[in-house]
Design an enzyme around this catalytic site. Structure first.
Site, PDB file in Angstrom:
ATOM      1  N   ASP A   1       9.581  33.638  19.970  1.00 30.69           N
ATOM      2  CA  ASP A   1      10.454  34.753  20.498  1.00 30.69           C
ATOM      3  C   ASP A   1      10.629  34.369  21.946  1.00 30.69           C
ATOM      4  O   ASP A   1      10.847  35.316  21.926  1.00 30.69           O
ATOM      5  CB  ASP A   1       9.419  35.544  20.190  1.00 30.69           C
ATOM      6  CG  ASP A   1       9.793  36.017  18.431  1.00 30.69           C
ATOM      7  OD1 ASP A   1      10.512  35.765  17.925  1.00 30.69           O
ATOM      8  OD2 ASP A   1       8.913  36.931  18.405  1.00 30.69           O
ATOM      9  N   THR A   2      10.051  33.687  22.356  1.00 28.37           N
ATOM     10  CA  THR A   2       9.678  33.472  23.594  1.00 28.37           C
ATOM     11  C   THR A   2      10.516  32.490  24.413  1.00 28.37           C
ATOM     12  O   THR A   2      10.846  31.876  25.174  1.00 28.37           O
ATOM     13  CB  THR A   2       8.132  33.450  24.061  1.00 28.37           C
ATOM     14  OG1 THR A   2       8.101  31.902  22.997  1.00 28.37           O
ATOM     15  CG2 THR A   2       7.885  34.661  24.159  1.00 28.37           C
TER      16      THR A   2
END
Length: 277
Positions: free
Chosen positions: A179-180
Protein backbone atom coordinates in the site's frame (compact mmCIF):
# COMPACT_ATOMS: atom_id res chain seq x y z
CA UNK A 1 3.94 -41.48 7.77
CA UNK A 2 4.41 -37.69 7.79
CA UNK A 3 1.21 -37.25 9.81
CA UNK A 4 2.33 -39.84 12.38
CA UNK A 5 5.74 -38.24 12.78
CA UNK A 6 4.23 -34.77 13.02
CA UNK A 7 1.90 -35.81 15.83
CA UNK A 8 4.71 -37.66 17.58
CA UNK A 9 6.94 -34.59 17.49
CA UNK A 10 4.17 -32.39 18.85
CA UNK A 11 3.84 -34.48 22.01
CA UNK A 12 7.42 -35.56 22.53
CA UNK A 13 10.93 -34.32 21.96
CA UNK A 14 12.38 -35.31 18.61
CA UNK A 15 16.13 -35.54 18.31
CA UNK A 16 17.75 -32.69 16.42
CA UNK A 17 21.35 -32.93 15.36
CA UNK A 18 23.76 -30.20 16.39
CA UNK A 19 23.83 -28.99 12.79
CA UNK A 20 20.47 -29.97 11.27
CA UNK A 21 21.10 -28.44 7.84
CA UNK A 22 23.58 -29.36 5.13
CA UNK A 23 24.23 -25.74 4.15
CA UNK A 24 22.37 -23.67 6.75
CA UNK A 25 20.68 -24.32 10.08
CA UNK A 26 18.20 -21.44 9.95
CA UNK A 27 16.39 -19.73 7.10
CA UNK A 28 14.56 -16.40 7.31
CA UNK A 29 12.29 -15.63 4.35
CA UNK A 30 11.14 -12.01 4.02
CA UNK A 31 8.50 -11.39 1.36
CA UNK A 32 7.79 -7.98 -0.14
CA UNK A 33 4.95 -7.19 -2.51
CA UNK A 34 4.13 -6.67 -6.16
CA UNK A 35 7.22 -5.25 -7.89
CA UNK A 36 8.83 -6.05 -11.23
CA UNK A 37 12.43 -7.23 -11.15
CA UNK A 38 13.50 -4.31 -13.34
CA UNK A 39 12.18 -1.85 -10.77
CA UNK A 40 13.41 -3.70 -7.68
CA UNK A 41 17.06 -3.71 -8.77
CA UNK A 42 16.92 0.10 -8.96
CA UNK A 43 15.82 0.49 -5.36
CA UNK A 44 18.73 2.07 -3.42
CA UNK A 45 18.74 -0.40 -0.54
CA UNK A 46 18.10 -3.55 -2.56
CA UNK A 47 20.81 -2.47 -5.00
CA UNK A 48 23.25 -1.93 -2.14
CA UNK A 49 22.67 -5.50 -0.92
CA UNK A 50 23.50 -7.18 -4.23
CA UNK A 51 27.33 -7.13 -3.81
CA UNK A 52 26.97 -8.82 -0.41
CA UNK A 53 24.82 -11.74 -1.52
CA UNK A 54 23.72 -13.94 -4.41
CA UNK A 55 21.26 -12.42 -6.86
CA UNK A 56 18.93 -14.87 -8.59
CA UNK A 57 18.49 -12.82 -11.72
CA UNK A 58 16.03 -15.20 -13.40
CA UNK A 59 13.72 -15.96 -10.48
CA UNK A 60 9.99 -16.01 -11.18
CA UNK A 61 6.73 -15.95 -9.27
CA UNK A 62 4.15 -18.56 -10.21
CA UNK A 63 1.21 -16.35 -11.16
CA UNK A 64 -0.91 -13.35 -10.17
CA UNK A 65 -2.21 -12.37 -7.63
CA UNK A 66 -0.57 -12.73 -4.19
CA UNK A 67 -2.32 -15.58 -2.44
CA UNK A 68 -1.49 -18.49 -4.79
CA UNK A 69 2.20 -17.57 -4.63
CA UNK A 70 2.25 -17.80 -0.84
CA UNK A 71 0.77 -21.29 -1.05
CA UNK A 72 3.35 -22.23 -3.67
CA UNK A 73 6.18 -21.02 -1.42
CA UNK A 74 5.08 -23.17 1.49
CA UNK A 75 3.25 -26.19 0.05
CA UNK A 76 4.45 -26.62 -3.53
CA UNK A 77 1.14 -25.94 -5.26
CA UNK A 78 -1.48 -23.24 -5.76
CA UNK A 79 -4.32 -25.72 -5.10
CA UNK A 80 -6.50 -24.15 -7.78
CA UNK A 81 -6.58 -20.71 -6.16
CA UNK A 82 -6.45 -17.93 -8.74
CA UNK A 83 -7.53 -14.97 -6.58
CA UNK A 84 -6.81 -13.46 -3.17
CA UNK A 85 -9.83 -15.05 -1.49
CA UNK A 86 -8.37 -17.21 1.28
CA UNK A 87 -9.43 -20.77 1.86
CA UNK A 88 -8.72 -23.76 4.07
CA UNK A 89 -6.30 -26.14 2.41
CA UNK A 90 -6.38 -29.75 3.57
CA UNK A 91 -2.82 -30.58 2.51
CA UNK A 92 0.63 -31.01 3.97
CA UNK A 93 3.00 -28.03 3.93
CA UNK A 94 6.66 -27.47 4.71
CA UNK A 95 5.55 -27.23 8.36
CA UNK A 96 4.63 -30.94 8.35
CA UNK A 97 7.96 -31.92 6.84
CA UNK A 98 9.89 -29.84 9.37
CA UNK A 99 7.98 -31.24 12.32
CA UNK A 100 8.50 -34.79 11.06
CA UNK A 101 12.22 -34.22 11.64
CA UNK A 102 11.76 -32.42 14.94
CA UNK A 103 12.63 -29.07 13.40
CA UNK A 104 10.95 -25.82 14.37
CA UNK A 105 9.08 -23.24 12.32
CA UNK A 106 7.20 -19.97 12.81
CA UNK A 107 5.31 -17.56 10.63
CA UNK A 108 5.98 -14.06 12.00
CA UNK A 109 3.26 -11.66 10.89
CA UNK A 110 3.21 -7.95 11.63
CA UNK A 111 -0.08 -6.79 13.09
CA UNK A 112 -1.35 -10.33 13.64
CA UNK A 113 -3.93 -10.21 16.46
CA UNK A 114 -3.21 -13.77 17.62
CA UNK A 115 -5.51 -16.53 18.83
CA UNK A 116 -5.57 -18.20 15.40
CA UNK A 117 -7.43 -15.23 13.94
CA UNK A 118 -8.72 -16.28 10.51
CA UNK A 119 -10.25 -13.01 9.42
CA UNK A 120 -8.99 -11.55 6.15
CA UNK A 121 -7.65 -8.29 7.59
CA UNK A 122 -6.98 -6.50 10.85
CA UNK A 123 -5.77 -2.90 10.48
CA UNK A 124 -2.55 -3.24 8.39
CA UNK A 125 -2.46 -7.04 8.70
CA UNK A 126 -3.59 -9.23 5.80
CA UNK A 127 -4.09 -12.98 6.16
CA UNK A 128 -3.50 -13.59 2.43
CA UNK A 129 0.21 -12.93 3.12
CA UNK A 130 0.33 -15.39 6.06
CA UNK A 131 0.28 -18.76 4.32
CA UNK A 132 0.38 -21.12 7.28
CA UNK A 133 -3.06 -19.99 8.44
CA UNK A 134 -4.48 -21.55 5.28
CA UNK A 135 -3.60 -25.11 6.22
CA UNK A 136 -6.27 -27.04 8.11
CA UNK A 137 -3.65 -28.94 10.07
CA UNK A 138 -2.57 -25.58 11.52
CA UNK A 139 -6.06 -24.11 11.89
CA UNK A 140 -7.30 -27.15 13.79
CA UNK A 141 -4.36 -27.44 16.19
CA UNK A 142 -3.90 -24.83 18.93
CA UNK A 143 -0.29 -25.94 19.39
CA UNK A 144 0.54 -25.47 15.72
CA UNK A 145 -1.51 -22.30 15.35
CA UNK A 146 0.57 -20.86 18.18
CA UNK A 147 3.53 -20.96 15.79
CA UNK A 148 1.94 -18.10 13.86
CA UNK A 149 3.03 -15.13 15.94
CA UNK A 150 3.29 -11.36 15.80
CA UNK A 151 6.19 -9.75 14.00
CA UNK A 152 7.35 -8.25 17.30
CA UNK A 153 8.35 -11.68 18.54
CA UNK A 154 11.01 -12.05 15.86
CA UNK A 155 13.45 -9.69 17.53
CA UNK A 156 13.16 -11.36 20.92
CA UNK A 157 13.57 -14.81 19.35
CA UNK A 158 16.63 -13.62 17.44
CA UNK A 159 18.30 -11.98 20.41
CA UNK A 160 17.59 -14.91 22.75
CA UNK A 161 18.88 -17.50 20.29
CA UNK A 162 15.40 -19.00 19.90
CA UNK A 163 15.00 -18.43 16.16
CA UNK A 164 13.27 -21.45 14.61
CA UNK A 165 14.95 -23.44 11.87
CA UNK A 166 12.39 -22.05 9.40
CA UNK A 167 11.16 -18.48 9.82
CA UNK A 168 8.67 -16.96 7.38
CA UNK A 169 8.41 -13.20 7.99
CA UNK A 170 5.32 -11.33 6.78
CA UNK A 171 5.56 -7.52 6.96
CA UNK A 172 2.32 -5.59 7.20
CA UNK A 173 0.66 -3.94 4.19
CA UNK A 174 2.73 -0.79 4.65
CA UNK A 175 6.14 -2.34 5.26
CA UNK A 176 5.86 -4.87 2.43
CA UNK A 177 5.19 -2.05 -0.01
CA UNK A 178 1.71 -3.25 -0.98
CA UNK A 179 0.00 0.00 0.00
CA UNK A 180 3.03 2.29 0.16
CA UNK A 181 5.40 1.43 -2.68
CA UNK A 182 8.90 0.07 -3.08
CA UNK A 183 10.80 3.02 -1.61
CA UNK A 184 8.92 2.69 1.68
CA UNK A 185 9.44 -1.09 1.70
CA UNK A 186 13.15 -0.68 1.01
CA UNK A 187 13.54 1.73 3.92
CA UNK A 188 11.71 -0.67 6.22
CA UNK A 189 13.81 -3.60 5.03
CA UNK A 190 17.02 -1.71 5.76
CA UNK A 191 15.93 -1.10 9.35
CA UNK A 192 14.91 -4.74 9.72
CA UNK A 193 17.94 -6.39 8.13
CA UNK A 194 20.84 -4.18 9.21
CA UNK A 195 21.11 -5.43 12.82
CA UNK A 196 20.70 -9.03 11.67
CA UNK A 197 23.42 -8.85 9.03
CA UNK A 198 25.79 -7.21 11.54
CA UNK A 199 25.22 -9.98 14.09
CA UNK A 200 28.07 -12.22 12.98
CA UNK A 201 27.55 -14.82 15.69
CA UNK A 202 23.89 -15.56 14.95
CA UNK A 203 24.35 -15.20 11.19
CA UNK A 204 27.00 -17.95 10.96
CA UNK A 205 24.66 -20.68 9.74
CA UNK A 206 21.69 -18.50 8.83
CA UNK A 207 20.33 -17.92 5.33
CA UNK A 208 18.24 -14.80 4.73
CA UNK A 209 16.04 -14.73 1.64
CA UNK A 210 14.63 -11.44 0.37
CA UNK A 211 12.02 -12.00 -2.29
CA UNK A 212 8.70 -10.74 -3.65
CA UNK A 213 5.43 -12.61 -3.91
CA UNK A 214 4.82 -11.54 -7.51
CA UNK A 215 5.78 -9.01 -10.12
CA UNK A 216 3.78 -5.84 -10.66
CA UNK A 217 0.05 -6.58 -11.02
CA UNK A 218 -0.02 -5.22 -14.59
CA UNK A 219 3.01 -7.22 -15.70
CA UNK A 220 2.74 -10.37 -17.80
CA UNK A 221 6.37 -11.11 -16.92
CA UNK A 222 6.59 -12.93 -13.58
CA UNK A 223 10.28 -12.15 -12.97
CA UNK A 224 10.92 -10.96 -9.40
CA UNK A 225 13.89 -9.82 -7.34
CA UNK A 226 15.28 -12.56 -5.10
CA UNK A 227 18.50 -12.24 -3.12
CA UNK A 228 20.19 -14.72 -0.80
CA UNK A 229 22.24 -13.32 2.08
CA UNK A 230 24.49 -14.62 4.85
CA UNK A 231 27.91 -16.20 5.40
CA UNK A 232 26.68 -19.42 3.77
CA UNK A 233 26.33 -17.49 0.48
CA UNK A 234 29.04 -16.38 -1.93
CA UNK A 235 29.16 -12.60 -2.13
CA UNK A 236 28.55 -10.80 -5.40
CA UNK A 237 27.30 -13.83 -7.32
CA UNK A 238 24.59 -13.51 -9.97
CA UNK A 239 22.89 -16.70 -11.10
CA UNK A 240 20.89 -16.66 -14.34
CA UNK A 241 19.42 -20.16 -13.99
CA UNK A 242 15.61 -20.12 -14.13
CA UNK A 243 14.25 -20.61 -10.61
CA UNK A 244 10.90 -19.91 -8.95
CA UNK A 245 9.07 -20.22 -5.63
CA UNK A 246 9.06 -24.00 -5.96
CA UNK A 247 12.84 -23.96 -6.35
CA UNK A 248 13.29 -22.14 -3.04
CA UNK A 249 10.99 -24.62 -1.32
CA UNK A 250 12.97 -27.53 -2.79
CA UNK A 251 16.24 -25.93 -1.66
CA UNK A 252 14.98 -25.79 1.93
CA UNK A 253 13.65 -29.34 1.76
CA UNK A 254 16.98 -30.65 0.47
CA UNK A 255 19.00 -28.68 3.00
CA UNK A 256 17.14 -30.17 5.97
CA UNK A 257 16.80 -33.63 4.42
CA UNK A 258 13.00 -33.46 4.46
CA UNK A 259 12.14 -35.17 1.22
CA UNK A 260 9.47 -33.37 -0.81
CA UNK A 261 5.75 -32.77 -0.63
CA UNK A 262 5.39 -34.58 -3.96
CA UNK A 263 3.93 -31.59 -5.77
CA UNK A 264 5.68 -29.01 -7.95
CA UNK A 265 8.54 -28.98 -5.46
CA UNK A 266 9.27 -32.56 -6.48
CA UNK A 267 10.09 -31.42 -10.01
CA UNK A 268 11.85 -28.19 -9.07
CA UNK A 269 15.62 -27.81 -9.12
CA UNK A 270 17.30 -26.75 -5.90
CA UNK A 271 19.30 -23.52 -6.08
CA UNK A 272 22.94 -24.14 -6.97
CA UNK A 273 26.12 -22.18 -7.54
CA UNK A 274 25.68 -19.78 -4.61
CA UNK A 275 26.94 -21.68 -1.56
CA UNK A 276 30.27 -21.24 0.20
CA UNK A 277 30.45 -24.95 1.04
Amino acid sequence: MIRFLTLFCLISSCAISESPGKLFDHVVIVVLENVDYSDAIKNPYLKSLIPTGALLSNFNAIMHPSYPNYLAMTAGNTFGFTADHQGSVDAFSIADLLESRGLSWKNYAEGYPGNCFLGSTHDRYARKHVPFLSYKSVQDSPARCARVVSGEQFQSDWESGQLPHYAFYTPDMDNDGHDTGLLFAGDWLQKFLTPLLHDSERMKRTLIVVTFDESGPLSSNHQIFTLLLGPVIKSGVAVSTAYNHYSLLRTIEDNFGLGTLGREDRHAEAIQGVWTE
